[in-house]
Write an enzyme that holds these catalytic residues in place. Structure first.
Site, mmCIF file in Angstrom:
data_model
loop_
_atom_site.group_PDB
_atom_site.id
_atom_site.type_symbol
_atom_site.label_atom_id
_atom_site.label_comp_id
_atom_site.label_asym_id
_atom_site.label_seq_id
_atom_site.Cartn_x
_atom_site.Cartn_y
_atom_site.Cartn_z
ATOM 1 N N ALA A 90 0.864 -1.179 0.000
ATOM 2 C CA ALA A 90 0.000 0.000 0.000
ATOM 3 C C ALA A 90 0.901 1.230 0.000
ATOM 4 O O ALA A 90 2.059 1.157 0.430
ATOM 5 C CB ALA A 90 -0.887 -0.014 1.234
ATOM 6 N N GLY A 133 0.717 -5.015 1.046
ATOM 7 C CA GLY A 133 -0.483 -5.079 0.209
ATOM 8 C C GLY A 133 -0.218 -5.724 -1.145
ATOM 9 O O GLY A 133 -1.132 -6.285 -1.756
ATOM 10 N N GLU A 136 -0.485 -9.322 -0.534
ATOM 11 C CA GLU A 136 -1.906 -9.597 -0.290
ATOM 12 C C GLU A 136 -2.697 -9.564 -1.594
ATOM 13 O O GLU A 136 -3.598 -10.375 -1.814
ATOM 14 C CB GLU A 136 -2.454 -8.577 0.711
ATOM 15 C CG GLU A 136 -1.851 -8.779 2.100
ATOM 16 C CD GLU A 136 -2.156 -7.652 3.066
ATOM 17 O OE1 GLU A 136 -2.000 -6.468 2.684
ATOM 18 O OE2 GLU A 136 -2.554 -7.940 4.202
ATOM 19 N N GLU A 156 4.877 -5.175 7.282
ATOM 20 C CA GLU A 156 4.147 -4.110 7.993
ATOM 21 C C GLU A 156 4.687 -3.880 9.401
ATOM 22 O O GLU A 156 4.645 -2.772 9.916
ATOM 23 C CB GLU A 156 2.646 -4.436 8.057
ATOM 24 C CG GLU A 156 1.899 -4.284 6.740
ATOM 25 C CD GLU A 156 1.932 -5.531 5.877
ATOM 26 O OE1 GLU A 156 2.740 -6.456 6.167
ATOM 27 O OE2 GLU A 156 1.158 -5.596 4.911
HETATM 28 N N1 CO8 Z 1 4.653 3.227 -0.545
HETATM 29 C C1 CO8 Z 1 5.089 4.374 -1.078
HETATM 30 N N2 CO8 Z 1 6.245 4.512 -1.723
HETATM 31 C C2 CO8 Z 1 7.020 3.422 -1.841
HETATM 32 C C3 CO8 Z 1 6.650 2.189 -1.314
HETATM 33 C C4 CO8 Z 1 5.406 2.101 -0.641
HETATM 34 N N3 CO8 Z 1 4.945 0.960 -0.141
HETATM 35 N N4 CO8 Z 1 7.635 1.296 -1.566
HETATM 36 C C5 CO8 Z 1 8.576 1.947 -2.256
HETATM 37 N N5 CO8 Z 1 8.206 3.228 -2.422
HETATM 38 C C6 CO8 Z 1 8.943 4.274 -3.109
HETATM 39 C C7 CO8 Z 1 10.091 4.800 -2.265
HETATM 40 O O1 CO8 Z 1 9.635 5.763 -1.336
HETATM 41 C C8 CO8 Z 1 10.985 5.374 -3.343
HETATM 42 O O2 CO8 Z 1 10.454 6.604 -3.755
HETATM 43 P P1 CO8 Z 1 11.393 7.946 -3.688
HETATM 44 O O3 CO8 Z 1 12.516 7.644 -4.611
HETATM 45 O O4 CO8 Z 1 10.471 9.006 -4.171
HETATM 46 O O5 CO8 Z 1 11.829 8.079 -2.272
HETATM 47 C C9 CO8 Z 1 10.795 4.412 -4.512
HETATM 48 O O6 CO8 Z 1 9.557 3.739 -4.268
HETATM 49 C C10 CO8 Z 1 11.893 3.377 -4.610
HETATM 50 O O7 CO8 Z 1 12.002 2.740 -3.355
HETATM 51 P P2 CO8 Z 1 13.403 2.549 -2.600
HETATM 52 O O8 CO8 Z 1 14.313 3.681 -2.904
HETATM 53 O O9 CO8 Z 1 13.106 2.284 -1.159
HETATM 54 O O10 CO8 Z 1 13.959 1.238 -3.367
HETATM 55 P P3 CO8 Z 1 14.900 0.092 -2.764
HETATM 56 O O11 CO8 Z 1 15.261 -0.780 -3.920
HETATM 57 O O12 CO8 Z 1 16.000 0.697 -1.950
HETATM 58 O O13 CO8 Z 1 13.973 -0.728 -1.744
HETATM 59 C C11 CO8 Z 1 11.964 -1.855 -1.070
HETATM 60 C C12 CO8 Z 1 12.870 -1.424 -2.238
HETATM 61 C C13 CO8 Z 1 12.698 -2.869 -0.200
HETATM 62 C C14 CO8 Z 1 10.725 -2.480 -1.657
HETATM 63 C C15 CO8 Z 1 11.622 -0.602 -0.203
HETATM 64 O O14 CO8 Z 1 11.137 0.413 -1.073
HETATM 65 C C16 CO8 Z 1 10.578 -0.856 0.834
HETATM 66 O O15 CO8 Z 1 10.873 -1.396 1.890
HETATM 67 N N6 CO8 Z 1 9.315 -0.446 0.546
HETATM 68 C C17 CO8 Z 1 8.260 -0.548 1.505
HETATM 69 C C18 CO8 Z 1 7.725 -1.955 1.560
HETATM 70 C C19 CO8 Z 1 6.648 -2.034 2.587
HETATM 71 O O16 CO8 Z 1 6.856 -1.762 3.754
HETATM 72 N N7 CO8 Z 1 5.448 -2.438 2.150
HETATM 73 C C20 CO8 Z 1 4.323 -2.549 3.023
HETATM 74 C C21 CO8 Z 1 3.526 -1.283 2.992
HETATM 75 S S1 CO8 Z 1 2.256 -1.283 4.210
HETATM 76 C C22 CO8 Z 1 1.065 -2.181 3.499
HETATM 77 O O17 CO8 Z 1 1.152 -2.623 2.378
HETATM 78 C C23 CO8 Z 1 -0.123 -2.371 4.344
HETATM 79 C C24 CO8 Z 1 -1.190 -2.992 3.534
HETATM 80 C C25 CO8 Z 1 -2.429 -2.855 4.256
HETATM 81 C C26 CO8 Z 1 -3.560 -3.113 3.323
HETATM 82 C C27 CO8 Z 1 -4.805 -2.871 4.015
HETATM 83 C C28 CO8 Z 1 -5.933 -3.120 3.112
HETATM 84 C C29 CO8 Z 1 -7.264 -3.066 3.808
#
Ligand code: CO8
Length: 242
Positions: A90, A133, A136, A156
């Site tokens: 998400a 997400g 999921e 998360e």
């Molecule tokens: N949301 C927003 N932006 C994101 C997300 C995200 N989930 N993941 C990556 N991005 C963005 C980064 O902010 C970055 O943008 P910017 O350059 O503008 O800062 C760009 O994507 C590239 O990301 P990274 O520079 O971090 O790239 P890396 O290769 O270093 O890392 C990762 C990749 C490991 C995937 C890292 O980006 C990461 O950890 N992302 C977050 C993953 C995460 O925590 N996901 C869970 C989110 S919470 C969730 O999904 C809850 C779901 C609940 C659903 C409920 C439904 C009812």
């Protein structure tokens, strides 16, 4: 979407082409594939954010599913991302500042279930990150085909929240309780080989409802604010158990 097609007196087929040709979608690419044009193909296309599932993307995904479901020519639907990311979860930036009251009142992300309600088989073709997400979303599909680079995870906990779209329920059924708990409690990821386990098919309504309430409740904690703020500020979270 309906209005768009109705006001133009379009059939489903024409509606699809019109949407496609008119570039109505901002976050996804949509087309019909296969010799008989019987595969509805949806590609998540928000590369800079690793296909983070923002409101707009999820709205478009629902619209595309509606169109393909109504299209008699389409027999099955494929949802995919890129080599680097199926979806990294998400959109954290979008939900970072939400309050518990807001989550609860609006039933935040309740409509995500749409994918699991499709009347046509939905296949997730996953490579790269399928996190939170994103994992999921893949599990809501009927079949998952995972590539060499696929990485599944529910990180998360590292953001001070819990899975909110079926992760605690579907993952348990997909990979077993032990591995699911390990993944949810550590945020560690698994690859396609590890994930290759028995299929799952459940209604899960109660479990999902309970999970959603707990997910919403994490937005009343300081740790959710700290976890998501830390992500956005690109630093390690300092959780206070608050
Ligand atoms: N949301 C927003 N932006 C994101 C997300 C995200 N989930 N993941 C990556 N991005 C963005 C980064 O902010 C970055 O943008 P910017 O350059 O503008 O800062 C760009 O994507 C590239 O990301 P990274 O520079 O971090 O790239 P890396 O290769 O270093 O890392 C990762 C990749 C490991 C995937 C890292 O980006 C990461 O950890 N992302 C977050 C993953 C995460 O925590 N996901 C869970 C989110 S919470 C969730 O999904 C809850 C779901 C609940 C659903 C409920 C439904 C009812």
């Amino acid at each position: 979407l309906d209005n768009f097609c109705k006001t133009k007196f379009l059939t489903d087929h024409q509606c699809w082409f019109s949407l496609h040709a008119g570039g109505q979608y901002e976050y996804i690419l949509v087309e019909k594939r296969g010799e008989k044009s019987d595969v509805g193909f949806i590609q998540l296309n928000r590369p800079k954010a690793l296909n983070a599932l923002c409101e707009g993307l999820m709205r478009e995904l629902r619209q595309a599913l509606d169109v393909f479901e109504a299209d008699g020519e389409v027999g099955a639907i494929v949802i995919t991302g890129s080599d680097r990311a199926f979806a990294a979860g998400a959109d954290i930036k979008e939900m970072q500042n939400k309050t518990f009251q807001e989550c609860y009142r609006t039933d935040f992300l309740a409509h995500w279930n749409r994918v699991s309600q499709s009347k046509k088989p939905v296949i997730a073709a996953v490579n790269g990150f399928a996190l939170g997400g994103g994992c999921e979303l893949a599990m809501m599909c009927d079949i998952i085909y995972a590539g060499e680079k696929a990485q599944f995870g529910q990180p998360e906990i590292l953001l001070g929240t819990i899975p909110g779209a079926g992760g605690t329920q579907r993952l348990t059924r997909a990979v077993g309780k032990s591995l699911a708990m390990e993944m949810v409690l550590t945020g560690d990821r698994i690859n396609a080989q590890d994930a290759k386990q028995s299929a799952f098919e459940m209604t899960l309504a109660e479990g999902n409802h309970f999970e959603k309430r707990l997910f919403h409740a994490t937005f009343a904690t300081g740790d959710q604010k700290e976890g998501m703020t830390a992500f956005v500020e690109k630093r390690k979270a300092s959780f206070q158990d608050s």
